[in-house]
Design an enzyme around this catalytic site. Structure first.
Site, PDB file in Angstrom:
ATOM      1  N   PHE A  72       0.832  -1.211   0.000  1.00 10.71           N
ATOM      2  CA  PHE A  72       0.000   0.000   0.000  1.00 10.71           C
ATOM      3  C   PHE A  72       0.866   1.260   0.000  1.00 10.71           C
ATOM      4  O   PHE A  72       0.614   2.198  -0.766  1.00 10.71           O
ATOM      5  CB  PHE A  72      -0.911  -0.025   1.234  1.00 10.71           C
ATOM      6  N   ASP A  73       1.863   1.308   0.847  1.00 15.62           N
ATOM      7  CA  ASP A  73       2.740   2.485   0.949  1.00 15.62           C
ATOM      8  C   ASP A  73       3.411   2.797  -0.385  1.00 15.62           C
ATOM      9  O   ASP A  73       3.408   3.939  -0.856  1.00 15.62           O
ATOM     10  CB  ASP A  73       3.849   2.255   1.981  1.00 15.62           C
TER      11      ASP A  73
END
Length: 397
Positions: free
Chosen positions: A200-201
């Protein structure tokens, strides 16, 4: 973004509906570490953070007593909230909380607090002021101080090298669990982020960078948590799959990043940015044109040398302006853009050919420097016309 600069903490802490900062702590089976983490984080914010804040515990389907500890902390401290999600995934938890938060700035940090909290205010200050769109703590930036094993160091640096090689990422550290984003940016960017887990990051940062958003990096002091439960092999495989998926999405132009640039006002293809980039492409194209013209002039004559040199540089010029000046990526519309670019080329051809015809009508055998000077002047006029037509017709938003 306008924020109140009044200090947030009264003598008696009280719950507020709209904090400036919402710090999310995603957790999974952290019944032991959760309470000391929240107490330490809250104590730091009360003492050092001059704005209203909230700490949100995002429980990712824990099967121990983490949810009970989270509810207890939320009941004890007015600034603490607890959210329970029935499915695992750090990305899923962050997306869930961030899309529902009413704070102006959204942040997250890992429950082990490996990153020194002294970096928190430098992390969020550029977002509060509106200077930057996202901020990340970096263990690989100059000035950072990191204590961790050789294995994790090699993996971290290797992963970031892969990102630079495959996705042309320019940020230095995708995986540090210490990041923040402005809420107005999150509102538009998060719907494009698909990964619910550790990638996600990275996906968030790559899309933000490709959209022309400003990412602020803060060197951090970071001490590795020896009790980390991250499955390195599984996470690495998931990350590689994520890189391939994002690369495909970027190559096909499926993501509306150009629209995001327009919405958030960080558009490097805005008028000033467009002019700068167009000028750079134009200088390179003009130099290439003059070289090609000089090469073709002896064998083809002035008119055919002009046509050939213009045609070659026109195709390259349209492709370069498409990508660098107007921020259009992917293959969608590429052939249409080239066809429209050829129309613009025809106008430029008329101007430059007309200048040569005019020069030869004045003198039967003009000197080579006179020909080049006439072509340079004609190209300047053609360049202005080209920019206008590319902006309002070929690559209009």
């Amino acid at each position: 973004m306008s924020l109140s600069t009044l200090p947030s903490q009264d003598a008696e802490p009280r719950r507020v509906s709209a904090p400036v900062l919402d710090v999310v702590v995603p957790v999974y089976n952290e019944e032991t570490d959760l309470e000391p983490c929240v107490r330490r984080l809250r104590g730091y914010l009360v003492e050092h953070f001059p704005y209203r804040f909230r700490i949100t515990i995002a429980d990712n389907a824990s099967v121990d007593s983490t949810a009970t500890v989270a509810r207890m902390l939320a009941g004890r401290y007015p600034e603490v909230a607890a959210v329970h999600l029935p499915e695992k995934g750090r990305g899923r938890a962050l997306k869930h909380v961030w899309t529902r938060s009413d704070a102006a700035v959204l942040a997250y940090m890992d429950v082990d607090l490996s990153t020194d909290l002294g970096a928190l205010l430098p992390l969020v200050a550029p977002l509060i002021s509106g200077h930057s769109d996202l901020a990340i703590g970096s263990r690989l930036a100059r000035g950072s101080r990191v204590v961790r094993g050789a294995k994790r160091e090699v993996i971290s640096r290797g992963y970031n090298l892969i990102l630079r090689g495959t996705l042309a990422a320019r940020f230095s550290d995708a995986q540090c669990g210490f990041k923040a984003i402005r809420s107005d940016v999150a509102e538009r960017l998060l719907p494009m982020v698909e990964d619910p887990g550790w990638f996600f990051d990275t996906e968030l940062l790559v899309l933000a960078e490709r959209a022309g958003l400003r990412i602020h990096e803060v060197p951090v002091d970071w001490v590795d948590d020896p009790d980390s439960r991250v499955d390195i092999v599984a996470t690495a495989l998931a990350d590689l799959k994520g890189i391939a998926r994002v690369a495909r999405a970027l190559s096909t132009g499926r993501l509306p990043l150009a629209a995001l640039r327009e919405q958030l006002g960080r558009n490097p293809a805005g008028l000033t940015g467009q002019l700068i980039r167009f000028a750079g492409v134009g200088v390179a194209s003009t130099l290439a044109y003059l070289v090609l013209y000089a090469l073709f002039r002896a064998g083809l004559g002035p008119q055919w040398a002009n046509v050939t040199a213009l045609l070659v540089t026109a195709v390259a010029n349209t492709a370069a302006n498409r990508r660098f000046t107007f921020g259009v990526r992917g293959t969608g519309g590429a052939w249409r853009h080239q066809a429209q670019g050829l129309v613009v080329f025809a106008i430029g051809l008329g101007l430059t050919s007309g200048s040569l015809a005019l020069l030869h009508s004045v003198t039967a055998s003009p000197a080579r420097p006179a020909e080049l000077a006439a072509l340079v002047l004609a190209n300047l006029l053609a360049t202005a016309v080209r920019f206008l037509m590319l902006r309002v017709w070929v690559f209009r938003s």
